[in-house]
Write a protein that holds these residues in place. Sequence first.
Motif, PDB file in Angstrom:
ATOM      1  N   THR A  20      19.797  61.017  22.382  1.00  0.00           N
ATOM      2  CA  THR A  20      18.888  60.003  22.426  1.00  0.00           C
ATOM      3  C   THR A  20      18.602  59.069  23.279  1.00  0.00           C
ATOM      4  N   MET A  21      19.737  58.346  23.499  1.00  0.00           N
ATOM      5  CA  MET A  21      19.865  57.426  24.569  1.00  0.00           C
ATOM      6  C   MET A  21      19.446  58.127  25.995  1.00  0.00           C
ATOM      7  N   TRP A  24      15.807  58.115  26.333  1.00  0.00           N
ATOM      8  CA  TRP A  24      15.067  56.876  26.423  1.00  0.00           C
ATOM      9  C   TRP A  24      15.340  56.038  27.537  1.00  0.00           C
ATOM     10  N   LEU A  25      16.534  56.422  28.107  1.00  0.00           N
ATOM     11  CA  LEU A  25      16.945  55.524  29.081  1.00  0.00           C
ATOM     12  C   LEU A  25      16.931  56.129  30.512  1.00  0.00           C
TER      13      LEU A  25
END
Length: 116
Positions: A20-21, A24-25
């Motif tokens: 997930t990170m 997003w990043l």
Amino acid sequence: MNTLTFMLSLSFLLSAALTTMNFWLAQMAPDTEKLSPYECGFDPLGSARLPFSIRFFLVAILFLLFDLEIALLLPLPWAIQLAHPMMTLTWATTIIALLTFGLIYEWTQGGLEWAE
């Protein structure tokens, strides 16, 4: 909560959090320079994708098959010391016979020939 459940849930949560990170990043800003193939500053002369012979894939699959055979037969000396050594030898002979018949079939079909 036992240790196995804890470790499985921890690994699942950690992998889900990292995935997930990453979504997003991640910075996705492709431009023409990033999308072009690099060839020492010159424009590419031909396609980067070359035709590949299917025989190489066949040899690779045969290699993996016989490599798996070795992995299955590697613990055979220790397995003979079990309570039923004839069962172990029967399974080992079956594996070797199946792979030998497969090799003979590939050989007769011409799958191992390089030149046509």
